[in-house]
Design an enzyme around this catalytic site. Structure first.
Site, PDB file in Angstrom:
ATOM      1  N   HIS A 151       1.671 -37.222  23.748  1.00 31.76           N
ATOM      2  CA  HIS A 151       2.398 -38.291  23.058  1.00 31.76           C
ATOM      3  C   HIS A 151       1.536 -38.891  21.949  1.00 31.76           C
ATOM      4  CE1 HIS A 151       4.419 -42.518  23.440  1.00 31.76           C
ATOM      5  NE2 HIS A 151       4.924 -41.836  22.442  1.00 31.76           N
ATOM      6  N   GLU A 163      -1.482 -40.124  24.078  1.00 35.51           N
ATOM      7  CA  GLU A 163      -1.296 -40.358  25.512  1.00 35.51           C
ATOM      8  C   GLU A 163      -0.960 -38.998  26.141  1.00 35.51           C
ATOM      9  OE1 GLU A 163       2.120 -42.878  26.202  1.00 35.51           O
ATOM     10  OE2 GLU A 163       1.188 -43.829  27.928  1.00 35.51           O
TER      11      GLU A 163
HETATM   12  C1  LIG Z   1       7.230 -45.259  19.762  1.00 28.00           C
HETATM   13  C2  LIG Z   1       6.188 -44.451  20.417  1.00 28.00           C
HETATM   14  O1  LIG Z   1       6.536 -43.595  21.258  1.00 28.00           O
HETATM   15  C3  LIG Z   1       4.755 -44.635  20.199  1.00 28.00           C
HETATM   16  C4  LIG Z   1       4.322 -45.216  18.888  1.00 28.00           C
HETATM   17  O2  LIG Z   1       3.972 -44.499  18.000  1.00 28.00           O
HETATM   18  S1  LIG Z   1       4.365 -46.866  18.774  1.00 28.00           S
HETATM   19  C5  LIG Z   1       3.786 -47.195  17.150  1.00 28.00           C
HETATM   20  C6  LIG Z   1       2.270 -47.168  17.096  1.00 28.00           C
HETATM   21  N1  LIG Z   1       1.863 -47.497  15.752  1.00 28.00           N
HETATM   22  C7  LIG Z   1       1.540 -48.759  15.392  1.00 28.00           C
HETATM   23  O3  LIG Z   1       1.538 -49.662  16.204  1.00 28.00           O
HETATM   24  C8  LIG Z   1       1.231 -48.930  13.946  1.00 28.00           C
HETATM   25  C9  LIG Z   1       0.884 -50.357  13.622  1.00 28.00           C
HETATM   26  N2  LIG Z   1       0.584 -50.461  12.192  1.00 28.00           N
HETATM   27  C10 LIG Z   1      -0.620 -50.107  11.696  1.00 28.00           C
HETATM   28  O4  LIG Z   1      -1.532 -49.711  12.403  1.00 28.00           O
HETATM   29  C11 LIG Z   1      -0.796 -50.258  10.207  1.00 28.00           C
HETATM   30  O5  LIG Z   1       0.132 -51.198   9.733  1.00 28.00           O
HETATM   31  C12 LIG Z   1      -0.607 -48.910   9.437  1.00 28.00           C
HETATM   32  C13 LIG Z   1      -1.694 -47.929   9.830  1.00 28.00           C
HETATM   33  C14 LIG Z   1       0.768 -48.292   9.667  1.00 28.00           C
HETATM   34  C15 LIG Z   1      -0.678 -49.187   7.935  1.00 28.00           C
HETATM   35  O6  LIG Z   1      -1.903 -49.811   7.703  1.00 28.00           O
HETATM   36  P1  LIG Z   1      -2.120 -50.876   6.532  1.00 28.00           P
HETATM   37  O7  LIG Z   1      -3.566 -51.201   6.515  1.00 28.00           O
HETATM   38  O8  LIG Z   1      -1.123 -51.940   6.668  1.00 28.00           O
HETATM   39  O9  LIG Z   1      -1.645 -50.107   5.261  1.00 28.00           O
HETATM   40  P2  LIG Z   1      -2.427 -49.139   4.303  1.00 28.00           P
HETATM   41  O10 LIG Z   1      -3.719 -49.738   3.802  1.00 28.00           O
HETATM   42  O11 LIG Z   1      -1.409 -48.770   3.298  1.00 28.00           O
HETATM   43  O12 LIG Z   1      -2.741 -47.880   5.214  1.00 28.00           O
HETATM   44  C16 LIG Z   1      -3.940 -47.696   5.953  1.00 28.00           C
HETATM   45  C17 LIG Z   1      -4.199 -46.201   5.995  1.00 28.00           C
HETATM   46  O13 LIG Z   1      -3.112 -45.541   6.674  1.00 28.00           O
HETATM   47  C18 LIG Z   1      -2.513 -44.575   5.810  1.00 28.00           C
HETATM   48  N3  LIG Z   1      -1.075 -44.566   6.073  1.00 28.00           N
HETATM   49  C19 LIG Z   1      -0.247 -45.625   6.085  1.00 28.00           C
HETATM   50  N4  LIG Z   1       0.990 -45.232   6.425  1.00 28.00           N
HETATM   51  C20 LIG Z   1       0.935 -43.904   6.614  1.00 28.00           C
HETATM   52  C21 LIG Z   1       1.894 -42.915   6.971  1.00 28.00           C
HETATM   53  N5  LIG Z   1       3.173 -43.219   7.229  1.00 28.00           N
HETATM   54  N6  LIG Z   1       1.480 -41.640   7.085  1.00 28.00           N
HETATM   55  C22 LIG Z   1       0.207 -41.305   6.856  1.00 28.00           C
HETATM   56  N7  LIG Z   1      -0.746 -42.193   6.525  1.00 28.00           N
HETATM   57  C23 LIG Z   1      -0.377 -43.467   6.399  1.00 28.00           C
HETATM   58  C24 LIG Z   1      -2.853 -45.046   4.411  1.00 28.00           C
HETATM   59  O14 LIG Z   1      -2.861 -43.971   3.509  1.00 28.00           O
HETATM   60  C25 LIG Z   1      -4.249 -45.591   4.604  1.00 28.00           C
HETATM   61  O15 LIG Z   1      -5.156 -44.514   4.646  1.00 28.00           O
HETATM   62  P3  LIG Z   1      -6.726 -44.686   4.223  1.00 28.00           P
HETATM   63  O16 LIG Z   1      -7.360 -45.545   5.267  1.00 28.00           O
HETATM   64  O17 LIG Z   1      -7.215 -43.279   4.234  1.00 28.00           O
HETATM   65  O18 LIG Z   1      -6.734 -45.308   2.877  1.00 28.00           O
HETATM   66  N1  LIG Z   2       9.101 -42.602  15.881  1.00 24.37           N
HETATM   67  C1  LIG Z   2       8.008 -42.876  16.564  1.00 24.37           C
HETATM   68  O1  LIG Z   2       7.306 -43.847  16.283  1.00 24.37           O
HETATM   69  C2  LIG Z   2       7.612 -42.009  17.691  1.00 24.37           C
HETATM   70  C3  LIG Z   2       8.476 -41.055  18.190  1.00 24.37           C
HETATM   71  N2  LIG Z   2       8.074 -40.262  19.227  1.00 24.37           N
HETATM   72  C4  LIG Z   2       8.977 -39.254  19.744  1.00 24.37           C
HETATM   73  O2  LIG Z   2       8.906 -38.123  18.893  1.00 24.37           O
HETATM   74  C5  LIG Z   2      10.179 -37.475  18.860  1.00 24.37           C
HETATM   75  C6  LIG Z   2      10.637 -37.385  17.419  1.00 24.37           C
HETATM   76  O3  LIG Z   2      10.749 -38.683  16.873  1.00 24.37           O
HETATM   77  P1  LIG Z   2      10.793 -38.918  15.292  1.00 24.37           P
HETATM   78  O4  LIG Z   2       9.957 -37.909  14.600  1.00 24.37           O
HETATM   79  O5  LIG Z   2      10.547 -40.344  15.077  1.00 24.37           O
HETATM   80  O6  LIG Z   2      12.329 -38.612  14.995  1.00 24.37           O
HETATM   81  P2  LIG Z   2      12.994 -38.160  13.629  1.00 24.37           P
HETATM   82  O7  LIG Z   2      14.434 -38.538  13.735  1.00 24.37           O
HETATM   83  O8  LIG Z   2      12.187 -38.595  12.469  1.00 24.37           O
HETATM   84  O9  LIG Z   2      12.848 -36.560  13.678  1.00 24.37           O
HETATM   85  C7  LIG Z   2      13.426 -35.756  14.653  1.00 24.37           C
HETATM   86  C8  LIG Z   2      13.680 -34.405  14.026  1.00 24.37           C
HETATM   87  O10 LIG Z   2      14.167 -33.510  15.032  1.00 24.37           O
HETATM   88  C9  LIG Z   2      15.246 -32.812  14.461  1.00 24.37           C
HETATM   89  N3  LIG Z   2      16.069 -32.204  15.486  1.00 24.37           N
HETATM   90  C10 LIG Z   2      17.228 -32.653  16.055  1.00 24.37           C
HETATM   91  N4  LIG Z   2      17.687 -31.737  16.931  1.00 24.37           N
HETATM   92  C11 LIG Z   2      16.816 -30.713  16.928  1.00 24.37           C
HETATM   93  C12 LIG Z   2      16.764 -29.470  17.602  1.00 24.37           C
HETATM   94  N5  LIG Z   2      17.689 -29.095  18.473  1.00 24.37           N
HETATM   95  N6  LIG Z   2      15.734 -28.636  17.339  1.00 24.37           N
HETATM   96  C13 LIG Z   2      14.774 -28.974  16.457  1.00 24.37           C
HETATM   97  N7  LIG Z   2      14.780 -30.133  15.792  1.00 24.37           N
HETATM   98  C14 LIG Z   2      15.785 -30.989  16.020  1.00 24.37           C
HETATM   99  C15 LIG Z   2      15.957 -33.856  13.616  1.00 24.37           C
HETATM  100  O11 LIG Z   2      16.874 -33.288  12.729  1.00 24.37           O
HETATM  101  P3  LIG Z   2      18.089 -34.242  12.192  1.00 24.37           P
HETATM  102  O12 LIG Z   2      17.429 -35.276  11.324  1.00 24.37           O
HETATM  103  O13 LIG Z   2      18.976 -33.320  11.442  1.00 24.37           O
HETATM  104  O14 LIG Z   2      18.724 -34.815  13.436  1.00 24.37           O
HETATM  105  C16 LIG Z   2      14.755 -34.481  12.927  1.00 24.37           C
HETATM  106  O15 LIG Z   2      14.345 -33.736  11.804  1.00 24.37           O
HETATM  107  C17 LIG Z   2      11.106 -38.281  19.778  1.00 24.37           C
HETATM  108  O16 LIG Z   2      11.067 -37.714  21.059  1.00 24.37           O
HETATM  109  C18 LIG Z   2      10.443 -39.656  19.771  1.00 24.37           C
HETATM  110  O17 LIG Z   2      10.736 -40.403  20.916  1.00 24.37           O
HETATM  111  C19 LIG Z   2       6.830 -40.360  19.786  1.00 24.37           C
HETATM  112  C20 LIG Z   2       5.925 -41.255  19.299  1.00 24.37           C
HETATM  113  C21 LIG Z   2       6.260 -42.182  18.234  1.00 24.37           C
END
Ligand SMILES: CC(=O)CC(=O)SCCNC(=O)CCNC(=O)[C@H](O)C(C)(C)COP(=O)(O)OP(=O)(O)OC[C@H]1O[C@@H](n2cnc3c(N)ncnc32)[C@H](O)[C@@H]1OP(=O)(O)O
Ligand SMILES: NC(=O)C1=CN([C@@H]2O[C@H](COP(=O)(O)OP(=O)(O)OC[C@H]3O[C@@H](n4cnc5c(N)ncnc54)[C@H](OP(=O)(O)O)[C@@H]3O)[C@@H](O)[C@H]2O)C=CC1
Length: 293
Positions: A151, A163
């Protein structure tokens, strides 16, 4: 964590890497895998999706070149290691697979059933699911000992954590290889056991859901809720901006998995979250969530 001595050898044999889903997570995972030297095959359901994924990677790498953190030759080399496909069958040749398609249980089940027929029996099938129990996904295959949660956090190229989640039937070898692969990607792994939402989203998502309840009940405006958490608790982003980054559809799916899995009302998704998703406001990825982009 004890690493069996043979793991280094097995790891060296992993030269190619499959990623399913070319969305924000799949493209980020493909980028870090290719940057670590692996040949990557990234698949999605159609070529528009794979092209969008490659576009995200190109933009990220170009930003690193512009900042002087990567040379143009390195950028080209990383991109040269990434191939795309719309056929899952093209993953037959890869040594390790991570699934990062949308957070829908039945969809992931179907992908794992197909992967099980496509990939040789020794290949580990990992999932980037945010919340769905690994044992449930592993049970769709004839190789549950080779199914594991890997993850990554969003944005993948930036966030240090992965994770790593063992299902009940995940083998120690699968765990150790995955753990070491995280190090090879320059990430720090943390181990979690197999409960809905694991550690990360068991803690993060109820906080985000509570922030949405604060908005829903008029406790504060979106900007104020986020400012409180940013300046009051030093979070890099406020919870509503973070929900928009993650994707509101993904946030809702995670809350549903927590609620269904524990049958505890504390995990009920906020009605406002559901309303936004039903209306098609999914966050940054389509321009409108709690904020407009
Ligand atoms: C849902 C799930 O299952 C699990 C999850 O992922 S939960 C989400 C976990 N993520 C978080 O909590 C993110 C929280 N946010 C942050 O840590 C910060 O806001 C952030 C890293 C997104 C941006 O940081 P910031 O300091 O505000 O912006 P910024 O200065 O523009 O970016 C910092 C760096 O990240 C990079 N960056 C920002 N967004 C990016 C993106 N979408 N993709 C790639 N790189 C990115 C920037 O290029 C910059 O790189 P350098 O250090 O090399 O210059
Ligand atoms: N968003 C987040 O912050 C995080 C997300 N995740 C997990 O990662 C996974 C992807 O999330 P995320 O990237 O945000 O989602 P997005 O919606 O950005 O991307 C998912 C992609 O999967 C494609 N897709 C749908 N069905 C299929 C299939 N049958 N075979 C192959 N590809 C398919 C979608 O296509 P289309 O757009 O056409 O539907 C899309 O391009 C989820 O399980 C999410 O829970 C984990 C950590 C962080």
């Amino acid at each position: 964590m004890q690493t069996p001595q043979n793991i280094g050898g097995v790891l060296m044999e992993i030269k190619s890497f499959g990623v399913i889903g070319a969305g924000q997570m799949g493209s980020g995972i493909a980028q870090v895998a290719a940057a670590s030297g692996l040949q990557v095959v990234m698949s999605d359901i159609n070529s528009d999706c794979t092209a969008r994924g490659v576009g995200i990677i190109e933009k990220n790498l170009q930003r690193s070149v512009d900042k002087g953190k990567l040379t143009d030759a390195e950028r080209q080399a990383i991109l040269g290691r990434i191939k795309t496909t719309t056929k899952l069958a093209d993953l037959a040749e890869v040594d390790y697979v991570v699934e990062a398609a949308v957070e829908m249980e039945e969809l992931k089940f179907g992908i794992f059933r197909e992967l099980d027929t496509v990939c040789p029996p020794g290949v580990i099938l990992a999932t980037n699911t945010s919340s769905i129990p690994i044992g449930r996904i592993g049970a769709q295959t004839g190789r549950p000992e080779k199914v594991i949660g890997m993850h990554f956090m969003n944005p993948v190229p930036v966030m240090k954590l992965v994770e790593v989640i063992r299902g009940l039937r995940t083998s120690d070898e699968t765990f150790s290889i995955t753990w070491e692969l995280c190090h090879r990607f320059g990430k720090t792994p943390a181990e979690a056991n197999d409960f809905p939402g694991f550690i990360a989203n068991r803690i993060l998502m109820p906080m985000i859901n509570e922030a949405i309840f604060c908005l829903y009940q008029g406790v504060g405006k979106a900007e104020d809720i986020d400012t409180v958490m940013k300046l009051g608790m030093n979070h890099p982003m406020g919870p509503l901006a973070l929900a928009d980054l993650i994707g509101l559809d993904t946030c809702l799916a995670i809350m549903e998995t927590l609620y269904d899995g524990f049958k505890d009302s504390k995990y009920r998704p906020c009605p406002l979250l559901r309303k936004y998703v039903e209306a098609g406001w999914l966050g940054r990825k389509n321009g409108r969530g709690f904020y407009q982009y």
